[in-house]
Design a protein around this motif. Structure first.
Motif, PDB file in Angstrom:
ATOM      1  N   MET A 251       0.854  -1.190  -0.040  1.00 15.32           N
ATOM      2  CA  MET A 251       0.061  -0.104   0.057  1.00 15.32           C
ATOM      3  C   MET A 251       0.880   1.142   0.005  1.00 15.32           C
ATOM      4  O   MET A 251       0.415   2.333  -0.280  1.00 15.32           O
ATOM      5  N   GLY A 252       2.042   1.094   0.297  1.00 14.52           N
ATOM      6  CA  GLY A 252       2.875   2.346   0.033  1.00 14.52           C
ATOM      7  C   GLY A 252       3.066   2.937  -1.250  1.00 14.52           C
ATOM      8  O   GLY A 252       3.161   4.041  -1.301  1.00 14.52           O
ATOM      9  N   TYR A 253       2.711   2.084  -2.016  1.00 13.06           N
ATOM     10  CA  TYR A 253       2.570   2.566  -3.502  1.00 13.06           C
ATOM     11  C   TYR A 253       1.311   2.874  -3.889  1.00 13.06           C
ATOM     12  O   TYR A 253       0.898   4.116  -4.408  1.00 13.06           O
ATOM     13  N   ALA A 254       0.216   1.995  -3.741  1.00 15.33           N
ATOM     14  CA  ALA A 254      -1.246   2.164  -3.958  1.00 15.33           C
ATOM     15  C   ALA A 254      -1.933   3.476  -3.339  1.00 15.33           C
ATOM     16  O   ALA A 254      -2.431   4.087  -3.871  1.00 15.33           O
ATOM     17  N   LEU A 255      -1.403   3.737  -2.232  1.00 18.31           N
ATOM     18  CA  LEU A 255      -1.836   4.741  -1.027  1.00 18.31           C
ATOM     19  C   LEU A 255      -1.103   6.091  -1.437  1.00 18.31           C
ATOM     20  O   LEU A 255      -1.631   7.173  -1.404  1.00 18.31           O
ATOM     21  N   GLU A 256       0.195   5.888  -1.256  1.00 13.68           N
ATOM     22  CA  GLU A 256       1.362   7.124  -1.461  1.00 13.68           C
ATOM     23  C   GLU A 256       1.612   7.383  -2.655  1.00 13.68           C
ATOM     24  O   GLU A 256       2.624   8.270  -2.683  1.00 13.68           O
ATOM     25  N   GLY A 257       2.037   6.322  -3.322  1.00 17.08           N
ATOM     26  CA  GLY A 257       2.821   6.547  -4.751  1.00 17.08           C
ATOM     27  C   GLY A 257       4.191   6.444  -4.516  1.00 17.08           C
ATOM     28  O   GLY A 257       4.819   6.922  -5.340  1.00 17.08           O
ATOM     29  N   ASN A 258       4.639   5.801  -3.660  1.00 15.29           N
ATOM     30  CA  ASN A 258       5.988   5.546  -3.369  1.00 15.29           C
ATOM     31  C   ASN A 258       6.282   4.360  -4.229  1.00 15.29           C
ATOM     32  O   ASN A 258       6.341   3.012  -3.997  1.00 15.29           O
ATOM     33  N   ARG A 259       6.846   4.582  -5.322  1.00 11.12           N
ATOM     34  CA  ARG A 259       7.144   3.433  -6.333  1.00 11.12           C
ATOM     35  C   ARG A 259       8.344   2.598  -5.710  1.00 11.12           C
ATOM     36  O   ARG A 259       8.523   1.250  -6.265  1.00 11.12           O
ATOM     37  N   GLU A 260       8.970   2.982  -4.771  1.00  3.54           N
ATOM     38  CA  GLU A 260       9.854   1.881  -4.150  1.00  3.54           C
ATOM     39  C   GLU A 260       9.659   1.399  -2.756  1.00  3.54           C
ATOM     40  O   GLU A 260      10.569   0.921  -1.929  1.00  3.54           O
ATOM     41  N   ALA A 261       8.421   1.434  -2.318  1.00  3.26           N
ATOM     42  CA  ALA A 261       8.068   0.914  -1.165  1.00  3.26           C
ATOM     43  C   ALA A 261       8.329  -0.795  -1.192  1.00  3.26           C
ATOM     44  O   ALA A 261       8.564  -0.898   0.115  1.00  3.26           O
ATOM     45  N   HIS A 262       8.281  -1.406  -1.969  1.00  2.00           N
ATOM     46  CA  HIS A 262       8.713  -2.661  -1.884  1.00  2.00           C
ATOM     47  C   HIS A 262       9.451  -3.341  -3.207  1.00  2.00           C
ATOM     48  O   HIS A 262       8.814  -3.406  -4.380  1.00  2.00           O
ATOM     49  N   ARG A 263      10.720  -3.274  -3.172  1.00  2.00           N
ATOM     50  CA  ARG A 263      11.715  -3.466  -4.318  1.00  2.00           C
ATOM     51  C   ARG A 263      11.879  -4.879  -4.713  1.00  2.00           C
ATOM     52  O   ARG A 263      12.939  -5.256  -4.461  1.00  2.00           O
ATOM     53  N   PHE A 264      10.959  -5.521  -5.104  1.00  4.74           N
ATOM     54  CA  PHE A 264      11.058  -6.694  -5.622  1.00  4.74           C
ATOM     55  C   PHE A 264      10.329  -6.976  -6.869  1.00  4.74           C
ATOM     56  O   PHE A 264       9.242  -6.689  -6.941  1.00  4.74           O
ATOM     57  N   THR A 265      10.944  -7.441  -7.961  1.00  3.94           N
ATOM     58  CA  THR A 265      10.517  -7.019  -9.444  1.00  3.94           C
ATOM     59  C   THR A 265       9.227  -8.114  -9.628  1.00  3.94           C
ATOM     60  O   THR A 265       9.160  -9.085  -9.147  1.00  3.94           O
ATOM     61  N   ILE A 266       8.508  -7.368 -10.597  1.00  4.88           N
ATOM     62  CA  ILE A 266       7.314  -8.279 -11.168  1.00  4.88           C
ATOM     63  C   ILE A 266       7.925  -9.676 -11.915  1.00  4.88           C
ATOM     64  O   ILE A 266       7.440 -10.513 -11.564  1.00  4.88           O
ATOM     65  N   SER A 267       9.015  -9.366 -12.461  1.00  5.55           N
ATOM     66  CA  SER A 267       9.612 -10.624 -13.357  1.00  5.55           C
ATOM     67  C   SER A 267      10.155 -11.455 -12.221  1.00  5.55           C
ATOM     68  O   SER A 267      10.068 -12.821 -12.401  1.00  5.55           O
ATOM     69  N   ASN A 268      10.737 -11.274 -11.109  1.00 10.02           N
ATOM     70  CA  ASN A 268      10.994 -12.076 -10.205  1.00 10.02           C
ATOM     71  C   ASN A 268       9.833 -12.846  -9.485  1.00 10.02           C
ATOM     72  O   ASN A 268       9.853 -14.118  -9.244  1.00 10.02           O
ATOM     73  N   ALA A 269       8.802 -11.968  -9.282  1.00  8.82           N
ATOM     74  CA  ALA A 269       7.491 -12.684  -8.853  1.00  8.82           C
ATOM     75  C   ALA A 269       7.340 -13.831  -9.707  1.00  8.82           C
ATOM     76  O   ALA A 269       6.589 -14.785  -9.353  1.00  8.82           O
ATOM     77  N   TRP A 270       6.989 -13.371 -11.109  1.00  8.45           N
ATOM     78  CA  TRP A 270       6.572 -14.583 -11.966  1.00  8.45           C
ATOM     79  C   TRP A 270       7.356 -15.489 -12.261  1.00  8.45           C
ATOM     80  O   TRP A 270       7.001 -16.795 -12.222  1.00  8.45           O
ATOM     81  N   LYS A 271       8.635 -15.465 -12.032  1.00 14.98           N
ATOM     82  CA  LYS A 271       9.444 -16.451 -11.867  1.00 14.98           C
ATOM     83  C   LYS A 271       9.362 -17.275 -10.781  1.00 14.98           C
ATOM     84  O   LYS A 271       9.352 -18.703 -10.786  1.00 14.98           O
ATOM     85  N   ASP A 272       9.187 -16.622  -9.587  1.00 12.64           N
ATOM     86  CA  ASP A 272       8.943 -17.574  -8.348  1.00 12.64           C
ATOM     87  C   ASP A 272       7.759 -18.346  -8.230  1.00 12.64           C
ATOM     88  O   ASP A 272       7.785 -19.684  -7.776  1.00 12.64           O
ATOM     89  N   TYR A 311       7.993  -3.170  -9.748  1.00 12.12           N
ATOM     90  CA  TYR A 311       8.123  -4.051  -8.727  1.00 12.12           C
ATOM     91  C   TYR A 311       6.530  -4.327  -8.499  1.00 12.12           C
ATOM     92  O   TYR A 311       5.752  -3.842  -8.927  1.00 12.12           O
ATOM     93  N   VAL A 312       6.555  -5.459  -7.682  1.00 10.41           N
ATOM     94  CA  VAL A 312       5.359  -6.003  -7.312  1.00 10.41           C
ATOM     95  C   VAL A 312       4.158  -4.991  -6.929  1.00 10.41           C
ATOM     96  O   VAL A 312       3.034  -5.464  -7.351  1.00 10.41           O
ATOM     97  N   PRO A 313       4.186  -4.034  -6.016  1.00  8.61           N
ATOM     98  CA  PRO A 313       3.193  -3.148  -5.900  1.00  8.61           C
ATOM     99  C   PRO A 313       2.592  -2.442  -6.909  1.00  8.61           C
ATOM    100  O   PRO A 313       1.455  -2.162  -7.057  1.00  8.61           O
ATOM    101  N   HIS A 314       3.380  -2.501  -7.979  1.00  6.39           N
ATOM    102  CA  HIS A 314       2.683  -1.806  -9.354  1.00  6.39           C
ATOM    103  C   HIS A 314       1.938  -2.697 -10.253  1.00  6.39           C
ATOM    104  O   HIS A 314       1.231  -2.250 -11.024  1.00  6.39           O
ATOM    105  N   LEU A 315       1.802  -3.784  -9.677  1.00  8.53           N
ATOM    106  CA  LEU A 315       0.880  -4.849 -10.171  1.00  8.53           C
ATOM    107  C   LEU A 315      -0.618  -4.212 -10.461  1.00  8.53           C
ATOM    108  O   LEU A 315      -1.327  -4.495 -11.233  1.00  8.53           O
ATOM    109  N   VAL A 316      -0.977  -3.473  -9.484  1.00  6.51           N
ATOM    110  CA  VAL A 316      -2.274  -2.841  -9.082  1.00  6.51           C
ATOM    111  C   VAL A 316      -2.411  -2.021 -10.382  1.00  6.51           C
ATOM    112  O   VAL A 316      -3.841  -2.173 -11.048  1.00  6.51           O
ATOM    113  N   ASP A 317      -1.250  -1.415 -11.344  1.00  4.23           N
ATOM    114  CA  ASP A 317      -1.540  -0.679 -12.188  1.00  4.23           C
ATOM    115  C   ASP A 317      -1.870  -1.399 -13.342  1.00  4.23           C
ATOM    116  O   ASP A 317      -3.014  -1.127 -14.363  1.00  4.23           O
TER     117      ASP A 317
END
Length: 325
Positions: A251-272, A311-317
């Protein structure tokens, strides 16, 4: 009487000097006993981990990374830069790997092999495939090198602070040997079991966390389409039973717009999540929720979310865009 007092005083001085000498010698022994550490992969997580190792007195050797800033920072703190993986292996008693995934770990271990001495240890902190981990451990055992998988939980912030969570798969004697070094960057260390079990547990951990991310992204998109503002959504969830640390960084991104609130990439999430599916397939288990979460990230990957700063929180976009929100 005076003579006796002088003799007693001299004895006390001699005892103090002897004690100080032992303490100094002991200090030297303690320093000499600290294993030499090699570190491969000083990226988002590895930089902070390696920083803690060198600052806590472990002789550290690192190798060039695509981001020179991390290597130069570590060298400025006292680390040595190796020219090759073989040189790094020769200079190390314990080699830590903090890489993207199983293929990178496999290639690195094979490249280091000629420089690894019998009695040394490899600790793979990447999120890997348990089958690959077991195969590498068997290869290294034939060379007299022990192997452990010690993947991590939390974020680069905790890596820098030295408070990561670490789940370890290792033989008991190997775990005892590597635990002091793990404690340099981890606040919580759990030995899950034997080699391979750390990576199995990490996949389960990431299945839960990335499943949360897929749920949050979909729920926030539905909230928007249903007319519930994100602030009101957060007011209800935060502090309630559905709240957790992962929710807060998301929610650091969804609520506050902090793009670096959780720096784990979408590509790594997909891989995992692909690794989770493979583990489920190997166990002959249907895993529809893991597959659904994976497809949320696959959709983002296919529509521009495959970059190094997606990053993972950007998934919401990506979920919102796919649904016209």
């Amino acid at each position: 009487m005076v003579l006796l007092r002088r003799l007693a005083f001299r004895r006390r001085v001699a005892m103090i000097a002897a004690g100080a000498g032992k303490a100094r010698a002991g200090g030297k022994r303690m320093s000499a006993e600290k294993p030499r550490i090699g570190f491969v992969g000083v990226g988002l997580m590895g930089h902070g981990m390696a920083k803690n190792l060198v600052e806590k007195g472990f002789p550290l050797t690192v190798i060039a990374h695509r981001k020179r800033e991390a290597v130069e920072d570590l060298v400025s703190r006292g680390a040595t830069e190796a020219k090759s993986l073989v040189d790094l292996a020769r200079a190390s008693d314990i080699v830590f790997l903090c890489l993207t995934g199983a293929p990178e770990a496999e290639a690195t271990v094979r490249a280091m092999a000629p420089g690894l001495a019998a009695g040394s240890t490899i600790v793979d902190c990447s999120t890997g495939e348990p089958g690959v981990t077991l195969a590498l451990a068997a290869e290294m055992k034939a060379q007299g090198v022990s192997y452990a998988d010690a993947p991590l939980s939390r974020t680069p912030k905790e890596a820098w602070e030295g408070t990561l969570d670490c789940m370890v798969g290792a033989a008991a004697d190997t775990f005892a040997r590597i635990e002091p070094a793990l404690a340099a960057f981890a606040g919580k260390i759990v030995r899950v079991g034997e080699v391979g079990d750390g990576h199995k547990m990490k996949l389960l951990n990431n299945f839960i966390s990335l499943g949360y991310a897929a749920l949050y992204a979909e729920a926030l998109t539905l909230a928007k389409k249903a007319g519930i503002p994100v602030e009101k959504f957060d007011n209800v969830i935060r502090g309630g039973r559905m709240d957790c640390g992962f929710y807060q960084t998301f929610m650091g991104y969804a609520l506050e717009g902090n793009r670096e609130a959780h720096r784990f990439t979408i590509s790594n999430a997909w891989k995992d999540l692909r690794y989770v599916e493979a583990m489920a397939n190997g166990a002959t288990m249907a895993a529809p929720l893991a597959s659904a979460a994976k497809m949320s990230f696959a959709g983002a990957m296919a529509t521009g979310g495959d970059g190094p700063e997606d990053y993972v929180p950007h998934l919401v976009d990506f979920i919102a865009r796919a649904n016209g929100a």
